[in-house]
Design a protein around this motif. Sequence first.
Motif, PDB file in Angstrom:
ATOM      1  N   LEU A   1      39.849  37.702  52.709  1.00 19.32           N
ATOM      2  CA  LEU A   1      39.206  36.827  52.198  1.00 19.32           C
ATOM      3  C   LEU A   1      37.562  35.975  53.229  1.00 19.32           C
ATOM      4  O   LEU A   1      37.421  35.149  52.720  1.00 19.32           O
ATOM      5  N   GLN A   2      37.599  36.640  54.084  1.00 16.15           N
ATOM      6  CA  GLN A   2      36.947  36.670  55.454  1.00 16.15           C
ATOM      7  C   GLN A   2      35.373  36.310  55.020  1.00 16.15           C
ATOM      8  O   GLN A   2      35.405  37.915  54.914  1.00 16.15           O
ATOM      9  N   GLY A   3      34.322  35.442  54.863  1.00 17.72           N
ATOM     10  CA  GLY A   3      32.856  35.483  54.528  1.00 17.72           C
ATOM     11  C   GLY A   3      32.680  35.933  53.081  1.00 17.72           C
ATOM     12  O   GLY A   3      31.438  35.667  53.016  1.00 17.72           O
ATOM     13  N   ILE A   4      33.276  35.492  52.306  1.00 14.75           N
ATOM     14  CA  ILE A   4      33.187  35.113  51.336  1.00 14.75           C
ATOM     15  C   ILE A   4      33.968  33.944  50.267  1.00 14.75           C
ATOM     16  O   ILE A   4      34.462  33.467  50.543  1.00 14.75           O
ATOM     17  N   PRO A   5      32.715  33.116  49.578  1.00 10.32           N
ATOM     18  CA  PRO A   5      32.982  32.560  49.372  1.00 10.32           C
ATOM     19  C   PRO A   5      33.803  32.512  47.721  1.00 10.32           C
ATOM     20  O   PRO A   5      33.836  31.928  46.652  1.00 10.32           O
ATOM     21  N   TRP A   6      35.401  32.651  48.596  1.00 13.48           N
ATOM     22  CA  TRP A   6      36.404  33.019  46.561  1.00 13.48           C
ATOM     23  C   TRP A   6      36.924  31.516  46.603  1.00 13.48           C
ATOM     24  O   TRP A   6      36.715  31.820  44.885  1.00 13.48           O
ATOM     25  N   LYS A   7      36.781  30.885  47.210  1.00 18.59           N
ATOM     26  CA  LYS A   7      37.516  29.137  46.135  1.00 18.59           C
ATOM     27  C   LYS A   7      35.380  29.436  45.066  1.00 18.59           C
ATOM     28  O   LYS A   7      36.504  29.074  43.648  1.00 18.59           O
ATOM     29  N   GLN A   8      34.361  29.591  44.921  1.00 17.62           N
ATOM     30  CA  GLN A   8      33.468  29.137  43.376  1.00 17.62           C
ATOM     31  C   GLN A   8      33.458  30.423  43.843  1.00 17.62           C
ATOM     32  O   GLN A   8      33.219  30.441  42.241  1.00 17.62           O
ATOM     33  N   ASN A   9      33.974  31.734  43.880  1.00 16.39           N
ATOM     34  CA  ASN A   9      33.633  33.114  43.107  1.00 16.39           C
ATOM     35  C   ASN A   9      35.083  33.606  43.021  1.00 16.39           C
ATOM     36  O   ASN A   9      35.021  34.478  44.137  1.00 16.39           O
ATOM     37  N   PHE A  10      36.262  33.709  42.545  1.00 17.93           N
ATOM     38  CA  PHE A  10      37.433  34.473  42.399  1.00 17.93           C
ATOM     39  C   PHE A  10      36.807  35.881  42.854  1.00 17.93           C
ATOM     40  O   PHE A  10      37.512  36.119  43.774  1.00 17.93           O
ATOM     41  N   GLU A  11      36.317  36.482  41.802  1.00 19.76           N
ATOM     42  CA  GLU A  11      36.261  37.946  41.362  1.00 19.76           C
ATOM     43  C   GLU A  11      35.494  38.548  42.939  1.00 19.76           C
ATOM     44  O   GLU A  11      35.554  39.743  42.487  1.00 19.76           O
ATOM     45  N   LEU A  12      34.981  37.389  43.504  1.00 17.07           N
ATOM     46  CA  LEU A  12      34.062  38.275  45.048  1.00 17.07           C
ATOM     47  C   LEU A  12      36.146  38.660  46.298  1.00 17.07           C
ATOM     48  O   LEU A  12      35.465  39.822  46.977  1.00 17.07           O
ATOM     49  N   ILE A  13      37.297  38.697  45.492  1.00 18.57           N
ATOM     50  CA  ILE A  13      38.609  39.116  46.622  1.00 18.57           C
ATOM     51  C   ILE A  13      38.648  40.032  45.972  1.00 18.57           C
ATOM     52  O   ILE A  13      38.896  40.538  45.159  1.00 18.57           O
ATOM     53  N   PRO A  14      38.824  41.173  47.692  1.00 16.65           N
ATOM     54  CA  PRO A  14      39.215  42.570  47.253  1.00 16.65           C
ATOM     55  C   PRO A  14      40.493  42.620  46.213  1.00 16.65           C
ATOM     56  O   PRO A  14      41.481  41.987  46.662  1.00 16.65           O
ATOM     57  N   PHE A  15      40.368  44.270  46.158  1.00  9.61           N
ATOM     58  CA  PHE A  15      42.438  44.148  45.913  1.00  9.61           C
ATOM     59  C   PHE A  15      42.839  44.281  46.384  1.00  9.61           C
ATOM     60  O   PHE A  15      42.695  45.225  47.707  1.00  9.61           O
ATOM     61  N   MET A  16      43.932  44.435  46.162  1.00  5.53           N
ATOM     62  CA  MET A  16      45.178  44.832  47.223  1.00  5.53           C
ATOM     63  C   MET A  16      45.953  45.566  46.140  1.00  5.53           C
ATOM     64  O   MET A  16      45.920  45.967  44.906  1.00  5.53           O
ATOM     65  N   ASN A  17      46.611  46.984  47.151  1.00  3.26           N
ATOM     66  CA  ASN A  17      46.724  47.976  46.078  1.00  3.26           C
ATOM     67  C   ASN A  17      48.412  48.323  46.870  1.00  3.26           C
ATOM     68  O   ASN A  17      48.490  47.867  47.810  1.00  3.26           O
ATOM     69  N   ARG A  18      49.114  49.418  46.045  1.00  2.00           N
ATOM     70  CA  ARG A  18      50.289  49.995  46.438  1.00  2.00           C
ATOM     71  C   ARG A  18      50.079  50.910  48.061  1.00  2.00           C
ATOM     72  O   ARG A  18      50.941  50.940  49.084  1.00  2.00           O
TER      73      ARG A  18
END
Length: 475
Positions: free
Chosen positions: A89-106
């Motif tokens: 979440l570092q450095g991204i406006p994740w509260k305003q733009n949820f889709e900017l959050i990178p994915f988590m995977n296996r």
Amino acid sequence: MNKVLDRNRTPLMKEEWNLELEKMTGSPFAPKWNAIIGDRIGEEEFLFVTSFQKDLLHAKEHSLYQTKGTILPFIESYLNTSDFFKKQLQGIPWKQNFELIPFMNRDDLQTKITEIIPNDVNLKEIVINPTSGTTGKPILAPNHSKAIGCYVPLIEFSVERFGVRPIHSPKSTFAIQLCYQENTIVYATCHSLAGGSKFAKINIHPNGWKKPSDLQNFLTESSPQILTGDPYAFESAMQMGIHYKPEAIHSTALELTPALRTRLSAYFQCPVINFYSLNETGPIAYSCPNEPEWMHLLPHDLYVEIISNTTGNPVPTGNVGEIVLTGGRNPFIPLLRYQTGDQGEIQYGPCVCGDHFPRLRLLSGRKPVYFQKQNGEIVNPIDVARILRKNPIIYQFQVEQTNANEWVCRLSLEETTRGNESIWENEKKAIQVELTSLFGEGSVVHIHTDFPLDGKKQIAFLNSYQRKKEQEAKS
């Protein structure tokens, strides 16, 4: 087997629960028990699960499912305790733009688990549940007894939607799980969260019983309200001629085709509930009572997205993509846009069944694949996986039956092993011996090390020989 109260495994165990459990484990028709299991539910865990159940029922009654807006407090709660969350979440406006959050995977669960686990949890409370590992590499997914305990109200909610009323009594057996494997753990236990009602996992393979008639007699004597298991086990039960009429069939782990669902319902004379669940997430969805091709999102604490397989962006309702999850209740694995690897579509809006949570339709689930020996005996792919997963140098695998007596085993190996031919040749011979023994006399197993290690779900089992025979029969 349970002569004394085992309060280490089942802290809330009562005398009357133990007496009824002893009757089951000591039955003359009992299977060959080989494990002792408890729920590890103490007072704290009990209160957590009962609170979760109240929230679940309230959310269902008022259609309060998670959205990308309501899931934000969950994410924020881990921002200062999980190094993984902090980095993502570092450095991204994740509260305003949820889709900017990178994915988590296996792959993250395999290589970054120490970053994912919050730093304020008690590591002594970890319960390790290896995933089934369709890529071949099982994930040692840390879990907590309170999160595992939440399976009880979630499963009970799903069966109640089909008219089953769970009996919370030690004299009752709520569920028996059916497996068909050459080897698996077999146990009986009771649930503190269900008034001490009993649960057992049994292996219907002939290897699991002292006498052939014991299986039928044990089911009749135990009289479980529901039978659980995967489609492979249920199809095997029908082929074996097992006769028992539960209140419902609870099918999970593999894709349940409409044709098999119809056959199971007719054979066992009860409704069949399809259940979508992952070890790393817990229960996700259950089949709609009115439209079984669709599955209602089950828990109230998971946010579901469907993302494009090409762009990674969310797709409009009605389009197919990968199922991505955020939230959950496992304190050791908080999910942050977790890519499940499963494909499907989502639909919103009221449903005539009365559950107005979003509906999922899985379009490419984990279809059952069957291997067959030359003598006609069926081999469960789980037995194949058991042989391969115990080898620490194998990261991924794929096994394909190409002929009546021929198999190809494709492996992806640990990087440090690839250059050491002597170690690999010894391992290869040992694997060939075990697989040849499993597939039967005269079988030929070819082993190749060309399977992709890419962190994505792969098809673990194939049977091109069976598919060819089916096509020839149609023509």
